[in-house]
Design an enzyme around this catalytic site. Structure first.
Site, PDB file in Angstrom:
ATOM      1  N   HIS A  43      -7.608  -5.956  -0.015  1.00 44.47           N
ATOM      2  CA  HIS A  43      -6.457  -4.967   0.338  1.00 44.47           C
ATOM      3  C   HIS A  43      -5.595  -5.640   1.386  1.00 44.47           C
ATOM      4  CE1 HIS A  43      -3.989  -1.458  -0.337  1.00 44.47           C
ATOM      5  NE2 HIS A  43      -4.210  -1.091   1.102  1.00 44.47           N
ATOM      6  N   SER A  45       0.873  -1.059   0.130  1.00 47.69           N
ATOM      7  CA  SER A  45      -0.094  -0.134  -0.020  1.00 47.69           C
ATOM      8  C   SER A  45       0.814   1.362  -0.198  1.00 47.69           C
ATOM      9  CB  SER A  45      -1.079  -0.155   1.155  1.00 47.69           C
ATOM     10  OG  SER A  45      -1.976   0.673   0.881  1.00 47.69           O
ATOM     11  N   TRP A  68      -9.870   0.479  -5.063  1.00 42.09           N
ATOM     12  CA  TRP A  68      -9.255   1.680  -4.687  1.00 42.09           C
ATOM     13  C   TRP A  68      -7.922   1.903  -5.341  1.00 42.09           C
ATOM     14  CZ3 TRP A  68     -10.921   6.217  -3.549  1.00 42.09           C
ATOM     15  CH2 TRP A  68     -10.261   6.968  -2.787  1.00 42.09           C
ATOM     16  N   LYS A 128       4.109   2.271  -2.292  1.00 41.29           N
ATOM     17  CA  LYS A 128       4.549   3.284  -3.227  1.00 41.29           C
ATOM     18  C   LYS A 128       5.931   3.650  -2.750  1.00 41.29           C
ATOM     19  CE  LYS A 128       0.135   5.234  -1.875  1.00 41.29           C
ATOM     20  NZ  LYS A 128      -0.923   4.829  -2.454  1.00 41.29           N
TER      21      LYS A 128
HETATM   22  C1  GCU Z   1      -5.415   4.812   1.890  1.00 39.63           C
HETATM   23  C2  GCU Z   1      -4.917   5.573   0.640  1.00 39.63           C
HETATM   24  C3  GCU Z   1      -3.988   4.752  -0.204  1.00 39.63           C
HETATM   25  C4  GCU Z   1      -3.056   3.965   0.461  1.00 39.63           C
HETATM   26  C5  GCU Z   1      -3.710   3.103   1.714  1.00 39.63           C
HETATM   27  C6  GCU Z   1      -2.705   2.290   2.592  1.00 39.63           C
HETATM   28  O1  GCU Z   1      -6.376   3.938   1.183  1.00 39.63           O
HETATM   29  O2  GCU Z   1      -5.911   6.203  -0.011  1.00 39.63           O
HETATM   30  O3  GCU Z   1      -3.055   5.558  -0.917  1.00 39.63           O
HETATM   31  O4  GCU Z   1      -2.320   3.262  -0.451  1.00 39.63           O
HETATM   32  O5  GCU Z   1      -4.434   4.005   2.469  1.00 39.63           O
HETATM   33  O6  GCU Z   1      -1.568   2.590   2.666  1.00 39.63           O
HETATM   34  O7  GCU Z   1      -3.314   1.446   3.288  1.00 39.63           O
END
Ligand code: GCU
Length: 410
Positions: free
Chosen positions: A373, A230, A322, A234
């Site tokens: 997720h 997540s 998402w 990144k």
């Molecule tokens: C939120 C956010 C995402 C991110 C995620 C996470 O959903 O909007 O951009 O990747 O958190 O880190 O769990």
């Protein structure tokens, strides 16, 4: 309808500042790669802070774990910079039993090291915990890390909590972050959110772990796999783009600002929404361009391209809309032009892998787990299989593997 691959009008990482195109890996390595990295820094992540002026470490604990499968150490890194401040990073270091040196996976955790295992001897966090962030129970994220599985594959594992590097809070995080090693509190207080980006700070943390691992004879530091889920996916991509010591780079469900193509903004999270909720993650320039992403001079395939010719794995989950699974796949495929400079075949976007399937094309891998997720055993199996195939030079090409969560062996 979200755009399909051939409907996307993507910028090319091979186009130079003056508008002409490069066509060789020499040109990529001698100038163009730096230019692309500079664009990603300018529009998305900002610079990674400098290396510490001094880094020392001490062993806080050594313990045999999982009936002798390996040892677990707790190592405290102490970093200094150009101010009088000092920062610690507490690492959990798992090393398989037997003769090394072992490859190693490196990743940040969301929850504090105590979330990785139930063992009461792992200290609870004693650093700033950002308001509003969940405080995990002991062992609550064990299924995400499964150290016993990773050890059983002959791989070491190192993790530390990302809040210890930059507490993940939009306004309060910066003053307690590693930026205080380099900037005065006054300067940090006056900074707008994102001027000193959190993702670059977390990437800095991953680099410090690599610095430390280079000193360990039990670790084969030519075989470091940086992983992240997540927002930390990144981060793993940005760390991998900047640091060639990470020979395999893993992005798990990284979504917007990770592997997903920003221009497919009509599905999943948009840059605007991400900047709204998490203004400290990216550089302020990302807020300037968020309304006109079609005009962006970059897109997220620039990030995967920066990893070439090293290996990169991107994964999604079917219910994780998402993060835009299809957009994440395209973010990997669109690095074709740069991987082709190294003689790699193109990945095709004609068929988008469906739940439980995987595609591996030499140095690039994609899979999509059935479910939500998360990062789970199924994902780790793929990453570890892929990493070993890369390190052994035993590349796989275009295997579309079965549509269940039963991972077929490579
Ligand atoms: C939120 C956010 C995402 C991110 C995620 C996470 O959903 O909007 O951009 O990747 O958190 O880190 O769990």
């Amino acid at each position: 309808m979200p755009l399909k691959y051939n409907e996307l009008s993507l910028p090319s990482p091979l186009v130079k500042k003056d508008g002409t195109r490069i066509s060789t890996k020499q040109e990529w390595e001698n100038g163009q790669r730096d230019y692309v990295a500079e664009l990603m820094k300018q529009y998305m992540y900002g610079p990674i802070p400098p290396a510490p002026t001094e880094m020392t470490w001490e062993v806080l604990q050594t313990k045999t774990v999982y009936n002798g499968l390996g040892t677990r150490e707790i190592i405290r890194l102490t970093c200094k910079g150009t101010t009088d401040e000092v920062m610690h990073l507490d690492l959990l270091v798992y090393i398989p039993a037997g003769d090394g040196p072992f490859p190693c996976t490196v990743g940040l955790n969301f929850c504090g090291n105590h979330g990785v295992e139930e063992d009461e001897t792992i200290p609870m966090p004693d650093y700033v915990w950002p308001e509003g962030r969940q405080f995990m129970k002991r062992g609550e994220q064990n299924a995400r890390w499964i150290p016993d599985y990773i050890l059983s594959r002959g791989m070491a594992l190192v993790t530390t909590c990302y809040h210890q590097i930059y507490p993940d809070h939009a306004f309060d995080g910066l003053k307690d972050s590693i930026y205080k090693l380099f900037y005065s509190q006054e300067k940090l207080f006056l900074a707008q959110p994102g001027k000193y980006s959190a993702i670059s700070a977390w990437a800095w943390g991953l680099q410090r772990i690599a610095d430390y691992l280079e000193t360990r004879k039990e670790i084969d530091s030519s075989k470091l796999m940086v992983t992240g889920h997540s927002r930390l996916g990144k981060t793993a991509l940005w760390a991998g783009a900047n640091d060639p010591r990470f020979t395999v780079v893993v992005s798990n469900d990284s979504g917007c600002g990770g592997a997903a193509i920003t221009r497919r903004a009509d599905i999943g999270e948009t840059l605007e929404v991400m900047n709204h909720y998490f203004p400290h993650w990216l550089t302020p320039m990302a807020k300037v361009i968020q309304d006109n992403v079609e005009d962006l001079p970059v897109d997220q395939h620039f990030l995967t391209s920066l990893i070439a010719p090293r290996a990169v794995a991107v994964a999604s989950a079917t219910e994780d809309t998402w993060a835009d699974p299809e957009g994440e796949f395209y973010g990997l495929v669109a690095a074709n032009e740069v991987y082709a400079l190294y003689g790699e075949k193109e990945m095709s976007a004609d068929y988008v892998p469906q739940g439980g399937e995987a595609v591996t094309s030499q140095s690039r891998h994609y899979h999509i787990r059935i479910g939500g997720h998360n990062i789970l055993h199924f994902d780790w199996e793929h990453y570890i299989d892929f990493a070993f195939s890369v390190w052994r030079g035993n590349f796989k090409t275009f295997e579309i593997t079965s549509g269940t969560n039963n991972h077929p062996s490579f």
